[in-house]
Design a protein around this motif. Sequence first.
Motif, short mmCIF file in Angstrom:
data_model
loop_
_atom_site.label_atom_id
_atom_site.label_comp_id
_atom_site.label_asym_id
_atom_site.label_seq_id
_atom_site.Cartn_x
_atom_site.Cartn_y
_atom_site.Cartn_z
N MET B 1 12.52 -7.04 2.55
CA MET B 1 11.70 -6.20 3.43
C MET B 1 11.92 -4.73 3.12
O MET B 1 10.99 -3.97 2.91
CB MET B 1 12.04 -6.52 4.89
N GLY B 2 13.26 -4.40 3.06
CA GLY B 2 13.63 -3.01 2.77
C GLY B 2 13.13 -2.58 1.41
O GLY B 2 12.58 -1.50 1.26
N PHE B 3 13.26 -3.50 0.43
CA PHE B 3 12.82 -3.18 -0.92
C PHE B 3 11.32 -2.94 -0.97
O PHE B 3 10.82 -2.00 -1.57
CB PHE B 3 13.22 -4.33 -1.85
N SER B 4 10.58 -3.83 -0.23
CA SER B 4 9.12 -3.72 -0.20
C SER B 4 8.70 -2.39 0.42
O SER B 4 7.79 -1.74 -0.07
CB SER B 4 8.55 -4.89 0.60
N ARG B 5 9.40 -2.01 1.52
CA ARG B 5 9.03 -0.77 2.20
C ARG B 5 9.30 0.45 1.30
O ARG B 5 8.50 1.36 1.20
CB ARG B 5 9.80 -0.63 3.51
N SER B 6 10.45 0.40 0.61
CA SER B 6 10.76 1.54 -0.26
C SER B 6 9.78 1.62 -1.42
O SER B 6 9.40 2.70 -1.86
CB SER B 6 12.21 1.44 -0.77
N ARG B 7 9.35 0.45 -1.91
CA ARG B 7 8.38 0.47 -3.00
C ARG B 7 7.04 1.03 -2.52
O ARG B 7 6.37 1.78 -3.23
CB ARG B 7 8.20 -0.94 -3.55
N THR B 8 6.68 0.65 -1.27
CA THR B 8 5.43 1.19 -0.71
C THR B 8 5.52 2.71 -0.59
O THR B 8 4.59 3.43 -0.94
CB THR B 8 5.17 0.57 0.69
N LEU B 9 6.66 3.20 -0.08
CA LEU B 9 6.85 4.64 0.05
C LEU B 9 6.77 5.33 -1.31
O LEU B 9 6.20 6.40 -1.45
CB LEU B 9 8.20 4.94 0.71
N TYR B 10 7.37 4.67 -2.29
CA TYR B 10 7.37 5.20 -3.66
C TYR B 10 5.93 5.34 -4.18
O TYR B 10 5.54 6.36 -4.74
CB TYR B 10 8.17 4.24 -4.55
N LEU B 11 5.14 4.27 -3.92
CA LEU B 11 3.74 4.30 -4.37
C LEU B 11 2.95 5.39 -3.64
O LEU B 11 2.14 6.08 -4.25
CB LEU B 11 3.09 2.93 -4.12
N VAL B 12 3.21 5.52 -2.34
CA VAL B 12 2.52 6.56 -1.56
C VAL B 12 2.88 7.94 -2.10
O VAL B 12 2.02 8.82 -2.24
CB VAL B 12 2.87 6.44 -0.06
N LEU B 13 4.16 8.12 -2.44
CA LEU B 13 4.60 9.41 -3.00
C LEU B 13 3.88 9.71 -4.31
O LEU B 13 3.40 10.83 -4.53
CB LEU B 13 6.12 9.38 -3.21
N CYS B 14 3.80 8.68 -5.19
CA CYS B 14 3.11 8.87 -6.48
C CYS B 14 1.65 9.24 -6.25
O CYS B 14 1.12 10.16 -6.90
CB CYS B 14 3.17 7.58 -7.32
N LEU B 15 1.02 8.54 -5.32
CA LEU B 15 -0.39 8.80 -5.03
C LEU B 15 -0.58 10.21 -4.48
O LEU B 15 -1.50 10.94 -4.90
CB LEU B 15 -0.91 7.77 -4.02
N ALA B 16 0.29 10.59 -3.55
CA ALA B 16 0.20 11.93 -2.94
C ALA B 16 0.37 13.01 -4.01
O ALA B 16 -0.36 14.01 -4.03
CB ALA B 16 1.24 12.09 -1.85
N LEU B 17 1.33 12.79 -4.92
CA LEU B 17 1.56 13.78 -5.98
C LEU B 17 0.35 13.88 -6.90
O LEU B 17 -0.03 14.97 -7.34
CB LEU B 17 2.80 13.40 -6.79
N ALA B 18 -0.26 12.70 -7.18
CA ALA B 18 -1.44 12.70 -8.06
C ALA B 18 -2.59 13.48 -7.40
O ALA B 18 -3.26 14.28 -8.06
CB ALA B 18 -1.86 11.27 -8.36
N VAL B 19 -2.79 13.24 -6.11
CA VAL B 19 -3.87 13.96 -5.40
C VAL B 19 -3.58 15.46 -5.37
O VAL B 19 -4.47 16.28 -5.60
CB VAL B 19 -4.03 13.39 -3.97
N LEU B 20 -2.32 15.81 -5.10
CA LEU B 20 -1.96 17.24 -5.05
C LEU B 20 -2.07 17.91 -6.42
O LEU B 20 -2.27 19.12 -6.51
CB LEU B 20 -0.53 17.40 -4.52
N SER B 21 -1.95 17.11 -7.48
CA SER B 21 -2.11 17.67 -8.82
C SER B 21 -3.56 18.11 -9.04
O SER B 21 -3.82 19.16 -9.63
CB SER B 21 -1.77 16.64 -9.89
N LEU B 22 -4.48 17.29 -8.54
CA LEU B 22 -5.90 17.58 -8.75
C LEU B 22 -6.45 18.53 -7.71
O LEU B 22 -7.35 19.31 -7.98
CB LEU B 22 -6.69 16.27 -8.74
N ARG B 23 -5.94 18.44 -6.48
CA ARG B 23 -6.40 19.30 -5.39
C ARG B 23 -5.20 20.01 -4.78
O ARG B 23 -4.69 19.59 -3.75
CB ARG B 23 -7.11 18.46 -4.32
#
Lengths: 172, 463
Positions: B1-23
């Motif tokens: 559960m903990g691993f899944s949540r941390s992976r989700t957070l990791y993915l959200v972070l990557c996505l947020a960084l990608a969006v902030l790169s473009l905008r």
Amino acid sequence: MRKRWISWLMLGVWSSWIVAAQGILVAQTPLAAWLPDGGLVLLIACAGRFQKQDVPGAALLLALSRVAYTIEPPTAIFAAFLCTALLVNAMRSALEVNGALLRTVVAGFAGWLFPAWLLLVRHVRDGGEPVALLSEVLGLWRIALSTALFALAFGPVFAHLPGLTPLRTRRW
Amino acid sequence: MGFSRSRTLYLVLCLALAVLSLRPVEPVDRLLDVLLAPARVFAELSAPVGWLQGRRARASDPSEAGARAADLRRYAEVERAVLDSAQPADPHRLDGVGWRHAEVVRRERGNLDRIRIRVDGRSGVEPGFPVVSADSYVGVVVERWGGQGDVPGSDELVVELITSATARIGASVEGGELNGMTVELSDLVVGGLAPIRGREYLDVHNPERRGIERGRVVVNDSKELAEDLTYLANGFLLGELERVAEDGKDVLGVRPGLDYETGLYQVLVLCPGDGPVGATARRGSMLEDDGWRRARFFLRSEPSWWREGRKLSLGRIHGVERGAAVASGARFVGRVERAGLTISDVRMVGDPGLAFAALAMIRTPDGGESPHVMGRITGGGRDAEGALRFEWPATIEIPGEGCVRASVWTGSGEAGVPRGLLVGDAELPCGPGPHIIRIHQPQGAQEPGSLRVRVARGGEPVP
């Protein structure tokens, strides 16, 4: 514990020198488009050989050292390095990432995708023409090829750089 | 559960960084600048690798000092021509009118219809005074900027351009054509932008003769009816009247004689009186003022081969702001793209996408030089021979055919970039743009020695 801290420090030093050396080679050779991305190869080597829980930290550290030498937006560098680390880390569960063939393919793929991503970011920020972006992205095959070959030849060397032993997984 | 949540957070972070790169979001970028302050340590670690690049040129080196002195001499020769470019071609046009020289220092944030100008000793200049540049009408002073005394920007005035939606001025068409006949004079009102796509036209209101086809439009405001002192600018050019087909309708517009968007550098504020009023002109060179700070690059290289960038040893805590110019002597080296807390990213002059206001000094047959406002030029990297490629819109074209030889300098009107930094020599094509031009930098410009960066004062970047 102290050895691990020294290893992190050494990883920072190695990555700094590799990125700085890459920059100097780019500035001094007319074949800059053929130069492999050493920082990316180090990231793939680390992501394949480090203990899994250390891989995100290594990606952050390598991205930070890259940010110290490039004018590309930091968010774009962090996004690219963290995604690459995630991809390699996920592949490790099922595949032999450190095998010569897979290492080469992953490095070639990343070696094309990473500069393509940075070009896309620059074009979006500058409001450039999509056609110009396409032609630039298509011209990235040289860096992809050289990064793949560099990873094939030097990937294991990068994973065994002095000072990094405490961070490597023991089953190797 | 903990691993899944941390992976989700990791993915959200990557996505947020990608969006902030473009905008990019400015507050996030500012926060990141603080968090990335340790990057300076990594940059300092490059010192041993930097030794491989050899010794940097120093200001005291004979060749460096000689090149710097030569560039400054070269600029001194063109400085007066640049400042005089605000004067009308016919000096009698200013007969019976007071004037004060001013320089465009920046655009108002988020409002292309307003510029800020700097006048030496602004006392005597009031809102309502008209502003002209060479033979063309520009707009009207609408307010004073900033505070008093030594507060940054206290000698600046805000000018509303004639392109503003609310701007109106009385005008006349000289030598207009109506039904194939020449009309001596016809009145109309000009102001704002006409609804014509593709090119900038000034809008025409209440023309005295609706069928008029073309002609030269000049200011002709009534002293009795005008709210401002715009009648002082009577006789100054607004542009050429044209009838343009747009969406099946005939639209009357004035093609301006100026590039209002990026081509305003030197101007005159007209005021009651006769001749130059108060301090006549801003003659001090900005290359020698106190708005500079010495700096250095960590490495003279960039790991991304498709970029030409450098890391500068100064950041926001040293007064460096985004857009600031980096120079070596009188040579333009680049602009700060991102000002971090302690280090900054510099887009070098050869970096694709670098844009700045430029001024050409065109060599005349008699051996002199005459200024030509180029507007904003955008970099396209270097060609195989190392020459700089730039896209030049040429909104104000060079008349004639073929090409003319010119030296290219930074112009005015962009915060952080002073006028008079040498970019290089070029052959500029005549005729309407856009053009791709090649600029050859002076020898040694790709390896600049002693560096300076333009710094802000009181949070306001100096021009």
